[in-house]
Motif scaffolding. Sequence first.
Motif, mmCIF file in Angstrom:
data_model
loop_
_atom_site.group_PDB
_atom_site.id
_atom_site.type_symbol
_atom_site.label_atom_id
_atom_site.label_comp_id
_atom_site.label_asym_id
_atom_site.label_seq_id
_atom_site.Cartn_x
_atom_site.Cartn_y
_atom_site.Cartn_z
ATOM 1 N N GLU A 265 0.856 -1.190 0.000
ATOM 2 C CA GLU A 265 0.000 0.000 0.000
ATOM 3 C C GLU A 265 0.895 1.243 0.000
ATOM 4 O OE1 GLU A 265 -3.567 0.091 0.383
ATOM 5 O OE2 GLU A 265 -3.241 -1.937 -0.368
ATOM 6 N N LEU A 267 2.469 4.677 1.243
ATOM 7 C CA LEU A 267 2.791 5.098 2.607
ATOM 8 C C LEU A 267 1.763 6.097 3.117
ATOM 9 C CD1 LEU A 267 4.685 5.287 4.995
ATOM 10 C CD2 LEU A 267 5.988 6.972 3.759
ATOM 11 N N GLY A 269 -1.420 6.739 1.939
ATOM 12 C CA GLY A 269 -2.629 6.505 1.157
ATOM 13 C C GLY A 269 -3.855 6.980 1.909
ATOM 14 N N LEU A 271 -5.841 6.923 4.781
ATOM 15 C CA LEU A 271 -5.676 6.467 6.164
ATOM 16 C C LEU A 271 -7.009 6.018 6.767
ATOM 17 C CD1 LEU A 271 -3.093 9.026 7.512
ATOM 18 C CD2 LEU A 271 -2.762 6.624 7.113
ATOM 19 N N GLU A 274 -7.605 2.568 5.676
ATOM 20 C CA GLU A 274 -6.696 1.672 6.391
ATOM 21 C C GLU A 274 -7.237 1.372 7.790
ATOM 22 O OE1 GLU A 274 -2.679 3.085 6.371
ATOM 23 O OE2 GLU A 274 -2.205 1.932 8.165
ATOM 24 N N ARG A 275 -7.742 2.425 8.441
ATOM 25 C CA ARG A 275 -8.281 2.246 9.788
ATOM 26 C C ARG A 275 -9.492 1.318 9.770
ATOM 27 N NH1 ARG A 275 -9.753 7.676 12.131
ATOM 28 N NH2 ARG A 275 -11.606 7.343 10.854
ATOM 29 N N GLN A 278 -8.451 -2.193 9.391
ATOM 30 C CA GLN A 278 -7.901 -2.770 10.624
ATOM 31 C C GLN A 278 -9.014 -3.087 11.613
ATOM 32 O OE1 GLN A 278 -4.951 0.059 11.778
ATOM 33 N NE2 GLN A 278 -3.382 -0.844 10.479
ATOM 34 N N LEU A 279 -10.008 -2.227 11.676
ATOM 35 C CA LEU A 279 -11.135 -2.490 12.586
ATOM 36 C C LEU A 279 -11.887 -3.745 12.141
ATOM 37 C CD1 LEU A 279 -12.470 1.100 13.195
ATOM 38 C CD2 LEU A 279 -11.295 -0.376 14.807
ATOM 39 N N LEU A 281 -10.573 -6.198 10.558
ATOM 40 C CA LEU A 281 -9.697 -7.325 10.911
ATOM 41 C C LEU A 281 -9.868 -7.673 12.389
ATOM 42 C CD1 LEU A 281 -7.333 -9.175 10.002
ATOM 43 C CD2 LEU A 281 -5.804 -7.395 10.789
ATOM 44 N N LEU A 282 -9.952 -6.641 13.232
ATOM 45 C CA LEU A 282 -10.122 -6.880 14.666
ATOM 46 C C LEU A 282 -11.447 -7.585 14.941
ATOM 47 C CD1 LEU A 282 -8.824 -3.628 16.304
ATOM 48 C CD2 LEU A 282 -7.967 -5.920 16.624
ATOM 49 N N ASP A 284 -13.031 -9.475 12.934
ATOM 50 C CA ASP A 284 -12.876 -10.843 12.426
ATOM 51 C C ASP A 284 -12.120 -11.699 13.430
ATOM 52 O OD1 ASP A 284 -12.939 -12.920 10.474
ATOM 53 O OD2 ASP A 284 -10.829 -12.486 10.075
ATOM 54 N N MET A 285 -11.057 -11.123 13.997
ATOM 55 C CA MET A 285 -10.237 -11.890 14.941
ATOM 56 C C MET A 285 -11.017 -12.197 16.211
ATOM 57 S SD MET A 285 -6.620 -10.002 14.407
ATOM 58 C CE MET A 285 -5.898 -10.524 15.919
#
Lengths: 350, 180
Positions: A265, A267, A269, A271, A274-275, A278-279, A281-282, A284-285
């Motif tokens: 990605e 540097l 891009g 943001l 991206e956030r 990530q949320l 992904l969290l 999902d985890m």
Amino acid sequence: MAAVRVEEVLAAAEEQEAEKRRSVTVEKELELEFDLGNLLALDRNPPAAVELRGAGPRREALLRALARDNTQLLVARLWELPAERAGGAGGPLVARLPEPAFRLPREKPPPRPRPPTRWEQFARLKGIRRRKRTSLVWDEQAKEWRRRWGYRRAGGDPARAWLAEVPEGADPEEDQFARLRREKRERVARNELNRLRNLARAHRAGTAVPAAPLHPTGHQSREELGHVARVARVSTASLGRFQPRLPKEPVEPPSRSGGRKRRFEPLLGNLAAERSRQLELLRDMSSKKPVLDITRAVNKQLRQEEAEAAAAKGKKQSQRGKRGRRQQGAGGVSGGLGGPVPPSFAGTDR
Amino acid sequence: MRPLTEAETRAVFEKLGRYIGENIQLLVDRPDGTYCFRLHCDRVYYLSEKLLKVAASVPRDNLVSPGTCFGKFTKTQKFRLSVTALDFLAPYAKYKVWVKPGSEQSFLYGNHVLKSGLGRITENTAQYQGVVVYSMADVPLGFGVAAKSTQECRKVDPMAIVVFHQADVGEYVRNEDTLT
């Protein structure tokens, strides 16, 4: 004058001796690798590159010398093998070579397995399995073990029987022995015809070219076959992207590059995107966590029991008018663990 | 410097989640500005957007440390937290261990926490749970992994290890040259 001549003669003899020794002893920096079963010697020593460059008599001579030296070493090894005279004392000297270790490729590809015959195909379709039967059976009349089929078979050869039954409804004048012989002849002829048909079919099927080039080494290892299969898979115009998988083919992990150039990605891009990624992904985890953690549940139960026991004990103590014990640490924290065992834990030893 | 790939982000979050659980969300989604994770020289840095823009103008070879280093990726792509992440672990830690003043120094020298030095411990700490270690005055000293659950802690003998040491603030002195 004579003295000089003697020295010359001695020097010449010495030289000759050295020459003879040189032809037998060969010095090599690296030991050669031998595989006497194949009469093979591998010379890992780097050749003198300068000498070998360009065609010429020097190069030719060098190659000849190298071949001679290595052959000398190989023959010397052969002489070290235990040998014996074949056929008495005057016979030739024979040595037994060890098993060959070097895997040489076959000259010809290994023979293909014979395609199944019509009967084998049919049997496979119907699920008919070959039953193992002993070849010898007990013959009651002869009182001995005899073959199930063929010459001197158990129960006697029906073609050689001295008596033949006339079946019901058959012509009484017909020679039953001749009928048996004729039927047998017909069966044999039909079997032969089927055999030839199977051969012809196998010949027709055998003309197909095998798909992947395998080294004709007779036995392929699992890794070799897998490698060839992998190569064949990606050898399409789309690098195997649309290649359907075989029924039991394992799904191999995609290669690190995946056929594409590694790309990250930017540097600076988006943001916010991206956030949110990530949320996501969290989320999902956290959704993958088990609902019930056994260890935690057991610990919770133990803790509850201990707390109850401690409460009961504390109440008893306060009823008796003893000093009030310290309250359990608030905010989910247990205190005073390092010191002497508090009275609440003394009786809860499990 | 570059953003983390999906696999790297997962590795980082899994490791962080052992100490602060779902509080990672508070690190990702902050009300006081946009913060992000960036990878530089195999190390993961946590920095604000403002700082990111400034750091982006520094050549890669000259850039030593943008933002706060959370840890580094090993050559086998495993993520290791470093003590510099403690400032962000301590406020959100779910499981805590308090160390008695007498054994603070031992912990700060890189030793495990023994039962004798254990002041307090969060209830229902499971075995092998990531914990943040505090002094009795609530100063974060480092972090580690619980060697025993809270229940077991009560029964073990005083010399048994209770928390495995992973990182402590003493590393700021001991590993001064490698901490970035």
